[in-house]
Design a protein around this motif. Sequence first.
Motif, PDB file in Angstrom:
ATOM      1  N   LYS A 136       0.838  -1.204   0.000  1.00 60.39           N
ATOM      2  CA  LYS A 136       0.000   0.000   0.000  1.00 60.39           C
ATOM      3  C   LYS A 136       0.872   1.253   0.000  1.00 60.39           C
ATOM      4  N   ASP A 140       1.151   4.161  -2.970  1.00 61.19           N
ATOM      5  CA  ASP A 140       1.174   5.616  -2.755  1.00 61.19           C
ATOM      6  C   ASP A 140       2.361   6.256  -3.461  1.00 61.19           C
ATOM      7  N   LEU A 171      -6.177  -4.029  -2.269  1.00 56.55           N
ATOM      8  CA  LEU A 171      -5.358  -3.011  -2.928  1.00 56.55           C
ATOM      9  C   LEU A 171      -6.214  -2.100  -3.811  1.00 56.55           C
ATOM     10  N   TYR A 174      -8.052   0.216  -1.647  1.00 56.52           N
ATOM     11  CA  TYR A 174      -7.133   1.225  -1.113  1.00 56.52           C
ATOM     12  C   TYR A 174      -6.769   2.258  -2.186  1.00 56.52           C
TER      13      TYR A 174
END
Length: 210
Positions: A136, A140, A171, A174
């Motif tokens: 994660k 980003d 994912l 997210y």
Amino acid sequence: MIIKEFCAENLTDLPKVDSAAIKRVELCDNLTVGGTTPSYGVIKEASTYLHEKGVSLAVMIRPRGGNFVYNDLELRAMEEDILKAIELEADALVLGALTEDNHIDTDAIEQLLPSTQGLPLVFHMAFDQIPLEEQKAALDELVDLGFARILLHGSANDQPIAANVEHIKDLIDYANKRIEIMIGGGVTADNYQELCDQTSATAVHGTKMI
């Protein structure tokens, strides 16, 4: 709408691409090692042929098989390959670089970025080598670096992609549409719909999409 991307090792199967079903082609060489940069001539002919059919072309930029840790010579070769792919009107570039401990090599990618000239970037399945608990944060990073897509299988081993659906869905949730997550590695024309239903993926990739 689910976007289907065909992974082509060379020019042989491109006449089978139906633009009504396949919207993108990723072009590479040497699929036995996970794909490397195709030749100038192959990119040129693929670009002309696919654009006439209204299909977009993503070109793999990877100087060799093996790991994704590149030295300065390899990075300079990748820069030259990027420039050639752009000259030949590629619509996107597929690349990735990792550190020795399997984190995103931001220094290497930032070295390559000027040569990409703003073309959409896809981080390839090197992403699967990143430790699961750190993916994660890696996602980003890729958003911050300007990547448009991540191609992933959901695990670094060869287990069926169906075993990875929970992680992939996590994912995708997210990512929240900040970056496209495209699933591959065992995705076919027969199973893609079920996998998309299970993961919420809207883009799929594979050599068996046609």
